[in-house]
Enzyme design. Structure first.
Site, mmCIF file in Angstrom:
data_model
loop_
_atom_site.group_PDB
_atom_site.id
_atom_site.type_symbol
_atom_site.label_atom_id
_atom_site.label_comp_id
_atom_site.label_asym_id
_atom_site.label_seq_id
_atom_site.Cartn_x
_atom_site.Cartn_y
_atom_site.Cartn_z
ATOM 1 N N CYS A 2 6.322 6.459 -31.972
ATOM 2 C CA CYS A 2 7.773 6.669 -31.943
ATOM 3 C C CYS A 2 8.039 8.119 -32.352
ATOM 4 C CB CYS A 2 8.560 5.773 -32.887
ATOM 5 S SG CYS A 2 8.375 4.030 -32.551
ATOM 6 N N ARG A 27 5.135 10.357 -27.835
ATOM 7 C CA ARG A 27 4.967 9.441 -28.969
ATOM 8 C C ARG A 27 5.382 8.014 -28.645
ATOM 9 N NH1 ARG A 27 4.458 12.770 -33.556
ATOM 10 N NH2 ARG A 27 4.823 10.989 -34.911
ATOM 11 N N TRP A 74 7.737 3.308 -29.406
ATOM 12 C CA TRP A 74 6.515 2.582 -29.071
ATOM 13 C C TRP A 74 6.595 1.318 -29.921
ATOM 14 C CZ3 TRP A 74 2.188 0.847 -31.824
ATOM 15 C CH2 TRP A 74 1.115 0.413 -31.041
ATOM 16 N N ASN A 100 10.335 6.013 -37.356
ATOM 17 C CA ASN A 100 8.950 6.026 -36.867
ATOM 18 C C ASN A 100 8.104 5.468 -38.000
ATOM 19 O OD1 ASN A 100 6.513 8.697 -36.788
ATOM 20 N ND2 ASN A 100 6.308 6.660 -35.965
ATOM 21 N N GLU A 467 -16.849 7.298 -23.322
ATOM 22 C CA GLU A 467 -15.612 8.038 -23.074
ATOM 23 C C GLU A 467 -15.117 7.795 -21.638
ATOM 24 O OE1 GLU A 467 -13.288 9.448 -24.425
ATOM 25 O OE2 GLU A 467 -12.446 10.910 -23.035
ATOM 26 N N LYS A 471 -11.574 5.965 -20.388
ATOM 27 C CA LYS A 471 -10.613 6.548 -19.436
ATOM 28 C C LYS A 471 -10.225 5.517 -18.385
ATOM 29 C CE LYS A 471 -9.703 9.336 -21.202
ATOM 30 N NZ LYS A 471 -10.201 9.988 -22.377
ATOM 31 N N GLU A 474 -8.037 2.756 -19.824
ATOM 32 C CA GLU A 474 -6.742 3.263 -20.274
ATOM 33 C C GLU A 474 -5.762 3.523 -19.132
ATOM 34 O OE1 GLU A 474 -7.375 7.066 -22.111
ATOM 35 O OE2 GLU A 474 -5.579 6.901 -23.341
ATOM 36 N N HIS A 490 -30.767 -6.310 -23.410
ATOM 37 C CA HIS A 490 -30.575 -7.149 -24.601
ATOM 38 C C HIS A 490 -29.352 -8.050 -24.470
ATOM 39 C CE1 HIS A 490 -33.835 -5.117 -26.626
ATOM 40 N NE2 HIS A 490 -33.306 -3.948 -26.296
ATOM 41 N N LYS A 585 0.643 8.880 -26.910
ATOM 42 C CA LYS A 585 -0.285 9.995 -27.106
ATOM 43 C C LYS A 585 -0.699 10.135 -28.563
ATOM 44 C CE LYS A 585 -2.443 13.680 -25.650
ATOM 45 N NZ LYS A 585 -3.664 13.392 -24.894
HETATM 46 O O1 M6R Z 1 -5.072 12.629 -31.471
HETATM 47 P P1 M6R Z 1 -6.399 11.980 -31.660
HETATM 48 O O2 M6R Z 1 -7.524 12.724 -31.064
HETATM 49 O O3 M6R Z 1 -6.651 11.620 -33.103
HETATM 50 O O4 M6R Z 1 -6.267 10.594 -30.882
HETATM 51 C C1 M6R Z 1 -7.261 9.624 -30.964
HETATM 52 C C2 M6R Z 1 -7.111 8.594 -29.885
HETATM 53 O O5 M6R Z 1 -5.908 7.900 -30.035
HETATM 54 C C3 M6R Z 1 -7.155 9.224 -28.488
HETATM 55 O O6 M6R Z 1 -8.315 9.957 -28.306
HETATM 56 C C4 M6R Z 1 -7.086 8.122 -27.412
HETATM 57 O O7 M6R Z 1 -8.225 7.326 -27.469
HETATM 58 C C5 M6R Z 1 -6.936 8.774 -26.039
HETATM 59 N N1 M6R Z 1 -5.674 8.392 -25.467
HETATM 60 C C6 M6R Z 1 -7.991 8.388 -25.080
HETATM 61 O O8 M6R Z 1 -7.827 9.013 -23.849
#
Ligand code: M6R
Length: 590
Positions: A2, A27, A74, A100, A467, A471, A474, A490, A585
């Site tokens: 938020c 946010r 959010w 927030n 990673e 992606k 997400e 395993h 974000k």
């Molecule tokens: O701002 P930060 O790097 O601390 O954020 C951590 C995670 O929330 C962030 O990397 C999240 O996993 C991404 N949206 C992934 O793409």
């Protein structure tokens, strides 16, 4: 999550607030709302959806008056509905509150408030509006009521309050959620992020937990946690305004993927003294622990390999939300390396507070100048990659890797060697991006009908698999798993059947031969292989080409086409990669 903002001055409050909310939308984008005070009345509009959708439906920017507050949400307490959108008001429509954070004593407070007030939402925030209403005494200042109400709440909050009782006044207070005061001439601002008001003023005061700001157009004072007027120095920020331009790209994420060759060069551009100080902190510590979440944690896992390979330093990586469970092993000989793009991730900050309470030193790797994490660290290395608007981390992840490579090599006195190779990779990446932006969409389209993917890798590339999988989950809403290829046999191998897509990260480094054997194992069970390598192989059903780089640097080369794959998979499914559902974000709740 938020974002909150408050303004009081001579301009149209709604215009300034909407401008700020556009810069706070990272946010949260579940709903948005604005409340202004005009002619003794509160004017409130809010709605569900992204800011531009709410504006189109409700014309928030047309609200009258020169004092007001705004919010992008959010959702935490209560679903994504009109009623639950902020700002929230009291029974008499005198007080508006934007929040927030998250209240922990929500149930208890709700029981206390429900019998005496008319509740219209399921939110914790509305309870705060009613508490302030209870404490608001005729003739007494708004801040007195806010301070008393806040004593009853437990949890995290950045609260911004306005009222018809004192029409030009905004009161704001924080605990665990960021709040920055902006000092203007005949106008003042308050927000979760200074970017929200940066076009109007650069003179700011960062508030600490427990502090309360009371502001009118011509006057500001700050109360300490004990309610006494306190003096705090302001700072004049030397940062760029985050320009929300897509520069010809349809999406921020694609633009940010393409910015990565430049991001490498910007990350190399470190203050030599900061890098030296960081290396000294590592050298002077007995144990090194990385802490981070999401993509930043995957970057940290690669940093861990690099520390071991280049500097022969063992380290561990602890997910920030789990950090408190390892507190017993942290002391004044521990260095905690906190990695965070935003520098505002609540889990990371909580872990750092725990570590500091045990005497540990903090080295942080962050993008956002002036962020909470940066301000609480003993040493900060900045990513320098500019604002990242896409919710999915791309250029920030890559920049975190660059810093971790520089740090690892500087621990071994080989920093220049790293800089040379990183510059070379920047050039190779540029060419590779053009090639893959033609080839990868075809693969994404071909595989768009699949609903489970496996990413496999070994060694330093293992975290790249994690990673890349994150992606895809997400932004394409596809279940996937990033695995160490050696772990397949395993258990997970049981899930592989005819046609299962397996994305194999198989660069020509020390993992190459071994990963090819693992690919054979899954292929023998019917897997469809998307091979990522600088060398074609007959095992690959689709080959995604990566540039040939020096040993250890392959994570940088491998992640970029996999970001493209996730991006084009999202597009192939008609989704919005910039604003994936349920996410934000900056994750400012624990
Ligand atoms: O701002 P930060 O790097 O601390 O954020 C951590 C995670 O929330 C962030 O990397 C999240 O996993 C991404 N949206 C992934 O793409």
């Amino acid at each position: 999550m938020c974002g909150v903002i408050g303004y009081t001055g001579k301009q149209s409050a709604a215009t300034v607030i909407m401008d700020g909310l556009a810069r706070l939308e990272y946010r949260g984008y579940d709903s948005a709302g604005v409340a202004t005070v005009f002619n003794g009345d509160l004017h409130l509009k809010k709605g569900v959806g992204k800011l531009e959708e709410v504006e189109a439906a409700c014309l928030l920017s047309r609200l009258p008056g020169n004092t007001g507050i705004g919010h992008v949400r959010w959702a935490t307490h209560g679903g994504v509905t009109m009623e639950n959108a902020h700002p929230h008001v009291d029974c008499l429509n005198y007080i508006a509150v934007a929040h927030n954070g998250i209240l922990e004593n929500y149930q208890k407070l709700r029981r206390r408030v429900v019998s005496r007030h008319k509740l219209v939402s399921e939110t914790d925030t509305e309870l705060i509006a009613h508490l302030i209403e209870e404490y608001l005494v005729p003739g007494a200042p708004l801040e007195q009521a806010v301070t008393k109400a806040v004593k009853e709440i437990k949890g995290t909050y950045a609260l911004v309050v306005t009222s018809t009782v004192e029409p030009n006044k905004i009161v704001a207070t924080r605990c665990g959620s960021p709040l920055v005061l902006g000092l203007g001439k005949g106008e003042n601002f308050i927000s979760s992020d200074f970017q929200a008001f940066l076009p109007y003023t650069r003179e700011v005061v960062f508030l600490d937990d427990g502090e309360t700001v009371v502001m009118t157009p011509g006057k500001v004072h700050i109360l300490s946690a004990s309610g006494k007027k306190t003096r705090k120095d302001s700072v004049v920020l030397d940062v760029d305004l985050a320009v929300r331009e897509k520069n010809g790209f349809d999406y921020f994420m694609l633009k940010e993927i393409f910015e990565q060759p430049q991001a490498i060069l910007s990350a190399i551009n470190q203050e030599k003294s900061a890098l030296k100080k960081a290396a000294n902190l590592v050298n002077n510590s007995q144990s090194v622990v990385f802490t981070a979440c999401g993509s930043s944690r995957y970057a940290s896992l690669i940093g861990r390999y690099m520390f071991s390979k280049i500097a022969h330093r063992f380290s561990d990586v602890i997910i920030s939300s789990e950090f408190c469970y390892f507190g017993d092993s942290v002391d004044e000989n521990t260095l905690v390396i906190a990695v965070s793009q935003s520098g505002e991730t609540a889990d990371v900050i909580e872990g750092v507070i725990e570590a500091q309470s045990r005497g540990a030193k903090i080295l942080s790797i962050v993008n956002t100048i002036g962020s909470t994490l940066a301000r609480m660290s003993d040493c900060v290395l900045y990513l320098n990659c500019g604002t990242e608007f896409g919710v999915a981390a791309t250029k920030s992840f890559l920049s975190e890797l660059v810093i971790l490579y520089l740090l690892s090599f500087s621990l071994a006195g080989r920093q220049e060697e790293a800089e040379e190779e990183l510059k070379r990779i920047s050039e190779l990446m540029d060419e590779n991006l053009r090639l893959n932006n033609d080839e990868v969409p075809k693969a994404a389209l071909k595989l768009a009908g699949h609903d489970k993917f496996y990413y496999i890798a070994r060694g330093i590339n293992f975290a790249v698999a994690g990673e890349a999988s994150l992606k895809l989950k997400e932004i394409a809403y596809v279940h996937s798993e990033g695995m160490s290829a050696g772990e397949l046999k395993h258990g997970t191998l049981a899930l592989v059947e005819e046609g299962t897509p397996v994305i194999a990260i198989a660069p020509c480094d020390d993992t190459h031969e071994h990963i090819l054997s693992n690919i054979s194992e899954v292929k023998a069970r019917g897997a469809y292989i998307i091979g990522l390598s600088d060398k074609p192989d007959k095992l690959f059903d689709i080959h995604i080409e990566i540039p040939r780089v020096n040993e250890y640097y392959y994570p940088l080369a491998c992640i970029v086409p996999l970001q493209l794959f996730a991006f084009h998979s999202s597009i192939a499914r008609s989704l919005d990669p910039d604003r994936p559902r349920n996410l934000a974000k900056s994750v400012t709740v624990t």
